[in-house]
Design a protein around this motif. Structure first.
Motif, PDB file in Angstrom:
ATOM      1  N   TRP A 127     -21.962   4.692 -21.887  1.00 15.40           N
ATOM      2  CA  TRP A 127     -23.090   3.837 -21.498  1.00 15.40           C
ATOM      3  C   TRP A 127     -23.172   3.740 -19.972  1.00 15.40           C
ATOM      4  O   TRP A 127     -24.244   3.889 -19.379  1.00 15.40           O
ATOM      5  CB  TRP A 127     -22.909   2.457 -22.116  1.00 15.40           C
ATOM      6  N   ALA A 128     -22.026   3.474 -19.344  1.00 18.07           N
ATOM      7  CA  ALA A 128     -22.010   3.333 -17.889  1.00 18.07           C
ATOM      8  C   ALA A 128     -22.450   4.620 -17.202  1.00 18.07           C
ATOM      9  O   ALA A 128     -23.165   4.574 -16.192  1.00 18.07           O
ATOM     10  CB  ALA A 128     -20.602   2.950 -17.424  1.00 18.07           C
ATOM     11  N   GLN A 129     -22.055   5.756 -17.745  1.00 15.74           N
ATOM     12  CA  GLN A 129     -22.384   7.030 -17.113  1.00 15.74           C
ATOM     13  C   GLN A 129     -23.851   7.396 -17.290  1.00 15.74           C
ATOM     14  O   GLN A 129     -24.492   7.889 -16.362  1.00 15.74           O
ATOM     15  CB  GLN A 129     -21.496   8.139 -17.678  1.00 15.74           C
ATOM     16  N   LEU A 130     -24.395   7.168 -18.447  1.00 16.29           N
ATOM     17  CA  LEU A 130     -25.744   7.645 -18.754  1.00 16.29           C
ATOM     18  C   LEU A 130     -26.841   6.704 -18.257  1.00 16.29           C
ATOM     19  O   LEU A 130     -27.958   7.148 -17.977  1.00 16.29           O
ATOM     20  CB  LEU A 130     -25.877   7.873 -20.260  1.00 16.29           C
ATOM     21  N   CYS A 131     -26.545   5.401 -18.134  1.00 15.21           N
ATOM     22  CA  CYS A 131     -27.637   4.467 -17.798  1.00 15.21           C
ATOM     23  C   CYS A 131     -28.225   4.615 -16.387  1.00 15.21           C
ATOM     24  O   CYS A 131     -29.452   4.651 -16.272  1.00 15.21           O
ATOM     25  CB  CYS A 131     -27.188   3.040 -18.078  1.00 15.21           C
ATOM     26  N   TYR A 232     -26.254   3.604  -4.830  1.00 12.15           N
ATOM     27  CA  TYR A 232     -26.096   5.038  -5.073  1.00 12.15           C
ATOM     28  C   TYR A 232     -26.357   5.441  -6.520  1.00 12.15           C
ATOM     29  O   TYR A 232     -26.207   6.604  -6.878  1.00 12.15           O
ATOM     30  CB  TYR A 232     -24.697   5.481  -4.634  1.00 12.15           C
ATOM     31  N   ARG A 233     -26.734   4.488  -7.354  1.00 12.66           N
ATOM     32  CA  ARG A 233     -27.162   4.758  -8.728  1.00 12.66           C
ATOM     33  C   ARG A 233     -26.117   5.560  -9.510  1.00 12.66           C
ATOM     34  O   ARG A 233     -26.439   6.522 -10.213  1.00 12.66           O
ATOM     35  CB  ARG A 233     -28.504   5.498  -8.741  1.00 12.66           C
ATOM     36  N   CYS A 234     -24.880   5.144  -9.382  1.00 16.08           N
ATOM     37  CA  CYS A 234     -23.816   5.771 -10.178  1.00 16.08           C
ATOM     38  C   CYS A 234     -23.269   4.727 -11.140  1.00 16.08           C
ATOM     39  O   CYS A 234     -23.389   3.518 -10.916  1.00 16.08           O
ATOM     40  CB  CYS A 234     -22.703   6.298  -9.282  1.00 16.08           C
ATOM     41  N   GLY A 235     -22.673   5.178 -12.227  1.00 15.24           N
ATOM     42  CA  GLY A 235     -22.039   4.263 -13.155  1.00 15.24           C
ATOM     43  C   GLY A 235     -20.656   3.867 -12.660  1.00 15.24           C
ATOM     44  O   GLY A 235     -19.961   4.676 -12.041  1.00 15.24           O
ATOM     45  N   VAL A 264     -23.383  -6.819 -14.494  1.00 16.83           N
ATOM     46  CA  VAL A 264     -22.575  -6.244 -15.577  1.00 16.83           C
ATOM     47  C   VAL A 264     -23.481  -5.980 -16.778  1.00 16.83           C
ATOM     48  O   VAL A 264     -23.979  -6.912 -17.419  1.00 16.83           O
ATOM     49  CB  VAL A 264     -21.415  -7.179 -15.962  1.00 16.83           C
ATOM     50  N   GLY A 265     -23.703  -4.708 -17.087  1.00 12.82           N
ATOM     51  CA  GLY A 265     -24.610  -4.352 -18.170  1.00 12.82           C
ATOM     52  C   GLY A 265     -23.978  -4.399 -19.544  1.00 12.82           C
ATOM     53  O   GLY A 265     -24.665  -4.586 -20.548  1.00 12.82           O
ATOM     54  N   LYS A 266     -22.663  -4.234 -19.604  1.00 13.55           N
ATOM     55  CA  LYS A 266     -22.001  -4.211 -20.909  1.00 13.55           C
ATOM     56  C   LYS A 266     -20.553  -4.618 -20.724  1.00 13.55           C
ATOM     57  O   LYS A 266     -19.897  -4.192 -19.765  1.00 13.55           O
ATOM     58  CB  LYS A 266     -22.088  -2.799 -21.519  1.00 13.55           C
ATOM     59  N   ARG A 267     -20.067  -5.440 -21.625  1.00  7.08           N
ATOM     60  CA  ARG A 267     -18.665  -5.860 -21.601  1.00  7.08           C
ATOM     61  C   ARG A 267     -17.993  -5.474 -22.910  1.00  7.08           C
ATOM     62  O   ARG A 267     -18.571  -5.623 -23.983  1.00  7.08           O
ATOM     63  CB  ARG A 267     -18.542  -7.375 -21.417  1.00  7.08           C
ATOM     64  N   LEU A 268     -16.770  -5.002 -22.788  1.00  6.74           N
ATOM     65  CA  LEU A 268     -15.927  -4.774 -23.966  1.00  6.74           C
ATOM     66  C   LEU A 268     -14.665  -5.586 -23.740  1.00  6.74           C
ATOM     67  O   LEU A 268     -13.906  -5.326 -22.798  1.00  6.74           O
ATOM     68  CB  LEU A 268     -15.590  -3.286 -24.119  1.00  6.74           C
ATOM     69  N   GLN A 269     -14.450  -6.582 -24.580  1.00 11.56           N
ATOM     70  CA  GLN A 269     -13.311  -7.467 -24.410  1.00 11.56           C
ATOM     71  C   GLN A 269     -12.622  -7.671 -25.756  1.00 11.56           C
ATOM     72  O   GLN A 269     -13.242  -8.052 -26.744  1.00 11.56           O
ATOM     73  CB  GLN A 269     -13.770  -8.806 -23.831  1.00 11.56           C
ATOM     74  N   ARG A 270     -11.328  -7.341 -25.792  1.00 15.06           N
ATOM     75  CA  ARG A 270     -10.570  -7.503 -27.032  1.00 15.06           C
ATOM     76  C   ARG A 270      -9.108  -7.723 -26.681  1.00 15.06           C
ATOM     77  O   ARG A 270      -8.533  -6.969 -25.882  1.00 15.06           O
ATOM     78  CB  ARG A 270     -10.737  -6.257 -27.917  1.00 15.06           C
ATOM     79  N   ALA A 271      -8.505  -8.735 -27.265  1.00 18.16           N
ATOM     80  CA  ALA A 271      -7.121  -9.083 -26.936  1.00 18.16           C
ATOM     81  C   ALA A 271      -6.111  -8.428 -27.876  1.00 18.16           C
ATOM     82  O   ALA A 271      -4.968  -8.184 -27.483  1.00 18.16           O
ATOM     83  CB  ALA A 271      -6.941 -10.599 -26.959  1.00 18.16           C
ATOM     84  N   LYS A 272      -6.510  -8.158 -29.119  1.00 18.44           N
ATOM     85  CA  LYS A 272      -5.591  -7.610 -30.108  1.00 18.44           C
ATOM     86  C   LYS A 272      -6.141  -6.296 -30.661  1.00 18.44           C
ATOM     87  O   LYS A 272      -7.355  -6.112 -30.762  1.00 18.44           O
ATOM     88  CB  LYS A 272      -5.399  -8.601 -31.265  1.00 18.44           C
ATOM     89  N   PRO A 273      -5.262  -5.377 -31.062  1.00 18.79           N
ATOM     90  CA  PRO A 273      -5.722  -4.105 -31.635  1.00 18.79           C
ATOM     91  C   PRO A 273      -6.190  -4.282 -33.072  1.00 18.79           C
ATOM     92  O   PRO A 273      -5.852  -5.269 -33.734  1.00 18.79           O
ATOM     93  CB  PRO A 273      -4.471  -3.230 -31.575  1.00 18.79           C
ATOM     94  N   TYR A 274      -6.973  -3.340 -33.552  1.00 19.20           N
ATOM     95  CA  TYR A 274      -7.383  -3.334 -34.951  1.00 19.20           C
ATOM     96  C   TYR A 274      -6.189  -2.920 -35.817  1.00 19.20           C
ATOM     97  O   TYR A 274      -5.444  -1.988 -35.472  1.00 19.20           O
ATOM     98  CB  TYR A 274      -8.528  -2.362 -35.181  1.00 19.20           C
TER      99      TYR A 274
END
Length: 345
Positions: A127-131, A232-235, A264-274
């Motif tokens: 997402w960060a790279q393509l947007c 500079y329009r980079c992710g 911040v366009g997108k956040r991924l936050q997780r404390a424990k693994p699946y």
């Protein structure tokens, strides 16, 4: 015919060429010393070539002055003794061989796996790279942040990965690290940010800058990363532990925080693994016994997650190999106890 092995591309202009003449026999130098010297010279060439070591590196590992090693290796010792240097080199070669033999017995971790959690990281980076956009990835310790970022950087074009430390947490320290990663040569600190931005812009559309261990960056350094996205329009992906998330989730006031939060366009936050990811990783170690899976799943739910399983399984495998057994629950439990990390996990 003497052996000639060119390793000049390895640095230092080193050429491993077998000496033409042996040291002359003297009152303090026997034929046995010379015969051993020939054997050691050949072994040094073989070892150094295998590990891609220069002559200066071999001398350093021998804890021997470079000039002394050069004289010994060439056989031009004058009236100096040969037996003492032979003994030093022989002990070193034996140690290298012992370490290589031990390393061969250490169990290898499973290769990179596309688990549910790692796929989430990869999708956020994409997402960060393509947007392009600014994203924030905050996962608990040992939850494949770094390995997922490294895999993404290796398998996608125009992706740069830099890792911060306490010594590179300031704007200048971070820019210096980024310049090294992006191969930017700029000696004027005032122009460094612009030079890095220019490098990102020249790479073209779809450029992504991943900053791992982002929790080390101070607020000014993170604001500089936001500047790269805006101008500079980079992710940019800021990857780190929960400290990064907590810093921006708190109700801090001021225009700088408002600018950062809104960018911040997108956040991924997780404390424990699946749980499913832990079980897939345990299976990759060849563990199927229900009791072992249950115990290792509990280990993986502690701080350190996959890293805890990995280190525990390495030691358990070594214990089982020493006993001539297949890995079983007692080996895993003994490995966990031996690691003695219960209080800090």
């Amino acid at each position: 015919m003497n052996k000639h092995i060119n390793t000049s591309q390895l640095g230092g202009g080193t050429t491993w060429e077998r000496p033409i003449r042996a040291p002359e026999l003297t009152s303090n130098r026997t034929q046995e010393d010379v015969d051993l010297w020939w054997q050691l010279v050949d072994r040094v060439i073989e070892v150094a070539t295998h590990y891609r070591w220069t002559k200066s590196e071999v001398a350093r590992r021998l804890n021997m002055p470079g000039s002394t090693f050069s004289q010994w290796f060439s056989g031009n010792l004058g009236q100096g003794r040969l037996d003492n240097s032979n003994a030093i080199v022989q002990r070193w070669i034996e140690l290298v061989e012992q370490n290589a033999a031990f390393a061969a017995t250490i169990p290898q971790s499973p290769p990179y796996m596309r688990l549910r959690g790692s796929i989430e990281v990869m999708e956020t980076l994409a997402w960060a790279q393509l947007c392009p956009d600014l994203v924030m990835i905050t996962l608990g310790a040992g939850m494949t942040k770094t390995t997922s970022c490294e895999h993404f950087a290796k398998t996608n074009p125009h992706v740069f990965l830099a890792t911060l430390t306490e010594s590179t947490k300031t704007v200048h320290g971070m820019l210096t690290e980024l310049a090294s990663e992006l191969d930017v040569q700029e000696h004027n600190p005032a122009r460094l940010a612009r030079a890095i931005g220019g490098r990102l812009k020249r790479t073209g559309a779809g450029t992504l800058l991943i900053v791992d261990e982002g929790q080390h960056a101070n607020d000014e350094a993170i604001n500089q990363l936001r500047h790269f996205v805006d101008v500079y329009r980079c992710g940019v992906a800021i990857v780190g532990n929960e400290e990064v998330y907590r810093r921006f989730s708190k109700s801090k006031q001021g225009p700088s925080y408002a600018q950062l939060k809104s960018r911040v366009g997108k956040r991924l936050q997780r404390a424990k693994p699946y749980i499913e990811d832990l079980q897939a990783y345990i299976a990759a170690w060849g563990i199927e016994d229900e009791g072992c899976v249950k115990f290792l799943t509990g280990v993986g739910m502690k701080g350190g997650a996959f890293r805890q399983i990995d280190k525990t399984m390495r030691m358990a495998t070594m214990l089982a190999m020493a006993a001539g057994d297949a890995v079983a629950l007692p080996h895993i439990q003994a490995a966990w106890k031996n690691r003695d990390v219960e209080d800090i996990a």
